[in-house]
Design a protein around this motif. Structure first.
Motif, PDB file in Angstrom:
ATOM      1  N   GLN A  14       0.936  -1.421   0.076  1.00 52.90           N
ATOM      2  CA  GLN A  14      -0.149   0.172  -0.193  1.00 52.90           C
ATOM      3  C   GLN A  14       1.149   1.681  -0.228  1.00 52.90           C
ATOM      4  OE1 GLN A  14      -3.618   0.250  -0.443  1.00 52.90           O
ATOM      5  NE2 GLN A  14      -3.073   2.117  -0.667  1.00 52.90           N
ATOM      6  N   LYS A  15       0.548   2.417  -0.766  1.00 46.98           N
ATOM      7  CA  LYS A  15       1.563   3.435  -0.351  1.00 46.98           C
ATOM      8  C   LYS A  15       0.970   4.511  -0.096  1.00 46.98           C
ATOM      9  CE  LYS A  15       3.428   2.135  -4.671  1.00 46.98           C
ATOM     10  NZ  LYS A  15       3.869   0.210  -4.603  1.00 46.98           N
ATOM     11  N   ALA A  16       2.121   4.684   0.656  1.00 46.23           N
ATOM     12  CA  ALA A  16       1.260   6.390   1.230  1.00 46.23           C
ATOM     13  C   ALA A  16       0.490   7.703   0.211  1.00 46.23           C
ATOM     14  CB  ALA A  16       2.220   7.120   1.761  1.00 46.23           C
ATOM     15  N   LYS A  24       0.252   7.372   8.730  1.00 44.50           N
ATOM     16  CA  LYS A  24       1.478   7.003   8.590  1.00 44.50           C
ATOM     17  C   LYS A  24       2.132   8.449   9.349  1.00 44.50           C
ATOM     18  CE  LYS A  24       5.477   5.961   6.128  1.00 44.50           C
ATOM     19  NZ  LYS A  24       6.387   5.936   4.923  1.00 44.50           N
ATOM     20  N   LEU A  25       1.475   9.522   8.640  1.00 42.26           N
ATOM     21  CA  LEU A  25       1.604  10.827   9.279  1.00 42.26           C
ATOM     22  C   LEU A  25       1.375  10.513  11.098  1.00 42.26           C
ATOM     23  CD1 LEU A  25       1.259  13.207   6.823  1.00 42.26           C
ATOM     24  CD2 LEU A  25       4.128  12.311   7.119  1.00 42.26           C
ATOM     25  N   PHE A  26       0.133  10.172  10.759  1.00 39.20           N
ATOM     26  CA  PHE A  26      -0.684  10.354  12.535  1.00 39.20           C
ATOM     27  C   PHE A  26       0.454   9.278  13.548  1.00 39.20           C
ATOM     28  CE2 PHE A  26      -2.560   7.730  15.370  1.00 39.20           C
ATOM     29  CZ  PHE A  26      -3.306   8.815  16.220  1.00 39.20           C
ATOM     30  N   TRP A  27       1.274   8.272  13.278  1.00 43.24           N
ATOM     31  CA  TRP A  27       1.689   7.109  14.079  1.00 43.24           C
ATOM     32  C   TRP A  27       3.646   7.717  14.126  1.00 43.24           C
ATOM     33  CZ3 TRP A  27      -0.021   4.415  17.159  1.00 43.24           C
ATOM     34  CH2 TRP A  27      -1.711   3.590  16.608  1.00 43.24           C
ATOM     35  N   LEU A  28       3.955   8.593  12.975  1.00 45.77           N
ATOM     36  CA  LEU A  28       4.961   8.889  13.112  1.00 45.77           C
ATOM     37  C   LEU A  28       4.882  10.204  13.995  1.00 45.77           C
ATOM     38  CD1 LEU A  28       6.599   9.437   9.251  1.00 45.77           C
ATOM     39  CD2 LEU A  28       7.300   7.483  11.278  1.00 45.77           C
ATOM     40  N   ALA A  29       3.761  10.880  13.919  1.00 44.72           N
ATOM     41  CA  ALA A  29       4.051  12.337  15.515  1.00 44.72           C
ATOM     42  C   ALA A  29       3.477  11.308  16.547  1.00 44.72           C
ATOM     43  CB  ALA A  29       2.234  13.023  15.287  1.00 44.72           C
ATOM     44  N   VAL A  30       2.619   9.899  16.620  1.00 46.08           N
ATOM     45  CA  VAL A  30       2.962   9.849  18.183  1.00 46.08           C
ATOM     46  C   VAL A  30       4.560   9.567  18.752  1.00 46.08           C
ATOM     47  CG1 VAL A  30       1.888   6.917  19.679  1.00 46.08           C
ATOM     48  CG2 VAL A  30       0.088   8.578  17.653  1.00 46.08           C
ATOM     49  N   PHE A  59      14.888   3.959  28.108  1.00 52.39           N
ATOM     50  CA  PHE A  59      13.609   2.871  27.524  1.00 52.39           C
ATOM     51  C   PHE A  59      12.876   4.559  26.443  1.00 52.39           C
ATOM     52  CE2 PHE A  59      14.584   2.490  32.162  1.00 52.39           C
ATOM     53  CZ  PHE A  59      14.361   0.535  32.345  1.00 52.39           C
ATOM     54  N   ILE A  60      13.286   4.937  26.603  1.00 47.77           N
ATOM     55  CA  ILE A  60      13.373   6.254  25.227  1.00 47.77           C
ATOM     56  C   ILE A  60      13.101   5.239  23.943  1.00 47.77           C
ATOM     57  CG2 ILE A  60      13.597   7.708  23.812  1.00 47.77           C
ATOM     58  CD1 ILE A  60      14.334   9.429  25.906  1.00 47.77           C
ATOM     59  N   PRO A  61      14.244   4.468  22.685  1.00 47.41           N
ATOM     60  CA  PRO A  61      14.494   3.935  22.251  1.00 47.41           C
ATOM     61  C   PRO A  61      13.241   2.201  22.095  1.00 47.41           C
ATOM     62  CG  PRO A  61      16.275   3.511  22.710  1.00 47.41           C
ATOM     63  CD  PRO A  61      15.402   5.030  24.145  1.00 47.41           C
ATOM     64  N   MET A  62      13.455   2.174  23.820  1.00 44.14           N
ATOM     65  CA  MET A  62      13.297   0.665  24.172  1.00 44.14           C
ATOM     66  C   MET A  62      11.221   0.929  24.013  1.00 44.14           C
ATOM     67  SD  MET A  62      15.492  -1.191  26.298  1.00 44.14           S
ATOM     68  CE  MET A  62      13.646  -1.286  27.687  1.00 44.14           C
ATOM     69  N   THR A  63      10.901   1.713  24.225  1.00 41.77           N
ATOM     70  CA  THR A  63       9.425   2.284  23.954  1.00 41.77           C
ATOM     71  C   THR A  63       8.934   2.565  22.741  1.00 41.77           C
ATOM     72  OG1 THR A  63       9.361   3.138  26.567  1.00 41.77           O
ATOM     73  CG2 THR A  63       7.892   3.463  24.911  1.00 41.77           C
ATOM     74  N   VAL A  64      10.013   3.031  21.702  1.00 42.82           N
ATOM     75  CA  VAL A  64       9.170   3.341  20.464  1.00 42.82           C
ATOM     76  C   VAL A  64       9.049   2.710  19.797  1.00 42.82           C
ATOM     77  CG1 VAL A  64       9.628   4.740  18.415  1.00 42.82           C
ATOM     78  CG2 VAL A  64      10.252   5.897  20.610  1.00 42.82           C
ATOM     79  N   MET A  65      10.105   1.529  19.958  1.00 48.07           N
ATOM     80  CA  MET A  65      10.303   0.397  19.185  1.00 48.07           C
ATOM     81  C   MET A  65       9.401  -0.464  18.944  1.00 48.07           C
ATOM     82  SD  MET A  65      14.012  -0.833  19.078  1.00 48.07           S
ATOM     83  CE  MET A  65      14.447  -1.633  19.889  1.00 48.07           C
ATOM     84  N   VAL A  66       8.251  -0.744  20.640  1.00 43.92           N
ATOM     85  CA  VAL A  66       7.819  -1.957  21.038  1.00 43.92           C
ATOM     86  C   VAL A  66       6.294  -1.105  20.391  1.00 43.92           C
ATOM     87  CG1 VAL A  66       6.463  -2.305  23.110  1.00 43.92           C
ATOM     88  CG2 VAL A  66       8.573  -2.705  23.203  1.00 43.92           C
ATOM     89  N   VAL A  67       5.439   0.776  20.292  1.00 40.61           N
ATOM     90  CA  VAL A  67       5.006   1.077  19.649  1.00 40.61           C
ATOM     91  C   VAL A  67       5.152   0.747  18.695  1.00 40.61           C
ATOM     92  CG1 VAL A  67       3.232   2.951  19.760  1.00 40.61           C
ATOM     93  CG2 VAL A  67       4.824   2.421  21.697  1.00 40.61           C
ATOM     94  N   ARG A  68       6.016   0.680  17.633  1.00 45.17           N
ATOM     95  CA  ARG A  68       6.122   0.298  16.133  1.00 45.17           C
ATOM     96  C   ARG A  68       5.489  -1.025  15.694  1.00 45.17           C
ATOM     97  NH1 ARG A  68       9.353  -1.296  11.778  1.00 45.17           N
ATOM     98  NH2 ARG A  68       9.256  -0.415  10.496  1.00 45.17           N
ATOM     99  N   TYR A  69       6.553  -1.604  16.642  1.00 46.32           N
ATOM    100  CA  TYR A  69       6.138  -3.374  16.913  1.00 46.32           C
ATOM    101  C   TYR A  69       4.605  -3.474  16.797  1.00 46.32           C
ATOM    102  CZ  TYR A  69       6.251  -8.115  16.714  1.00 46.32           C
ATOM    103  OH  TYR A  69       6.110  -9.742  16.399  1.00 46.32           O
ATOM    104  N   PHE A  70       4.250  -2.799  17.790  1.00 46.78           N
ATOM    105  CA  PHE A  70       2.490  -2.815  17.579  1.00 46.78           C
ATOM    106  C   PHE A  70       1.820  -2.625  16.486  1.00 46.78           C
ATOM    107  CE2 PHE A  70       3.976  -4.953  21.508  1.00 46.78           C
ATOM    108  CZ  PHE A  70       3.899  -6.413  21.278  1.00 46.78           C
ATOM    109  N   THR A  71       2.001  -1.377  16.135  1.00 40.06           N
ATOM    110  CA  THR A  71       1.289  -0.714  15.554  1.00 40.06           C
ATOM    111  C   THR A  71       1.987  -0.119  13.603  1.00 40.06           C
ATOM    112  OG1 THR A  71       2.541   1.339  15.563  1.00 40.06           O
ATOM    113  CG2 THR A  71       0.734   0.998  17.432  1.00 40.06           C
TER     114      THR A  71
END
Length: 184
Positions: A14-16, A24-30, A59-71
């Motif tokens: 799927q193209k952006a 995509k912009l919403f999740w980058l903002a999150v 915890f900063i990169p770990m949290t972002v990586m976990v949220v990114r993994y699930f979203t």
């Protein structure tokens, strides 16, 4: 995969664009807000000592990586897989390596019309009770539609196709399939 000569499979990402660009912009903002929240937390914790603030840095990169993994795979990186197998058209949405969902599956012989999404066929692919948009890009030159009349309602599936897939569709439903030569 099927060993049949009338088997065809094609996958597009799927193209952006349109609502997917907004998503995509919403999740980058999150993800950015999570980073700013942690920075604010570090500033607040620096009142208790620099060591406490420094200990929160991992915890900063770990949290972002976990949220990114699930979203990311579920909401942003969606793939559409089209298959012609056993005289059926099956369209699957793939959400990352582990999760997929069959969006549409029907016998090819039941379609009333299959053809390219061009001006000559506009009436057939535009007006329907239900439209399934399964293309990777709305501007794709290989866009095809398949129209199904079922239970007094019309369903139009829009997808991207390759030559082998269209030839397989023509094999299973020659009277309703309109073929045009494509890039690949």
């Amino acid at each position: 995969m099927d060993g049949s000569i009338n088997y065809a499979e094609y996958t597009v990402t799927q193209k952006a664009e349109g609502k997917f660009l907004k998503r995509k912009l919403f999740w980058l903002a999150v993800y950015g807000l999570i980073i700013f929240a942690y920075i604010g937390l570090m500033v607040k914790l620096s009142n208790y000592g620099v060591l406490v603030a420094i200990l929160t840095v991992p915890f900063i990169p770990m949290t972002v990586m976990v949220v990114r993994y699930f979203t990311w795979n579920r909401f942003v990186k969606i793939e559409h897989r089209y298959e012609v197998v056993n005289a059926k058209l099956r369209i699957t949405e793939v959400y990352g390596p582990k999760r997929e969902e069959v969006v549409f599956e029907n016998l090819l012989s039941e379609f009333s019309s299959i053809g390219p999404m061009d001006e000559a066929h506009r009436e057939k692919w535009e007006n329907a009770d239900r439209i399934l948009e399964c293309r990777g890009s709305l501007k794709s030159p290989e866009s095809y539609y398949a129209r199904l009349e079922k239970d007094g309602k019309s369903i139009v599936v829009r997808f991207e196709a390759i030559n082998k897939m269209i030839k397989s569709m023509k094999f299973y439903n020659s009277s309703a399939t309109d073929v045009k030569e494509m890039r690949f």
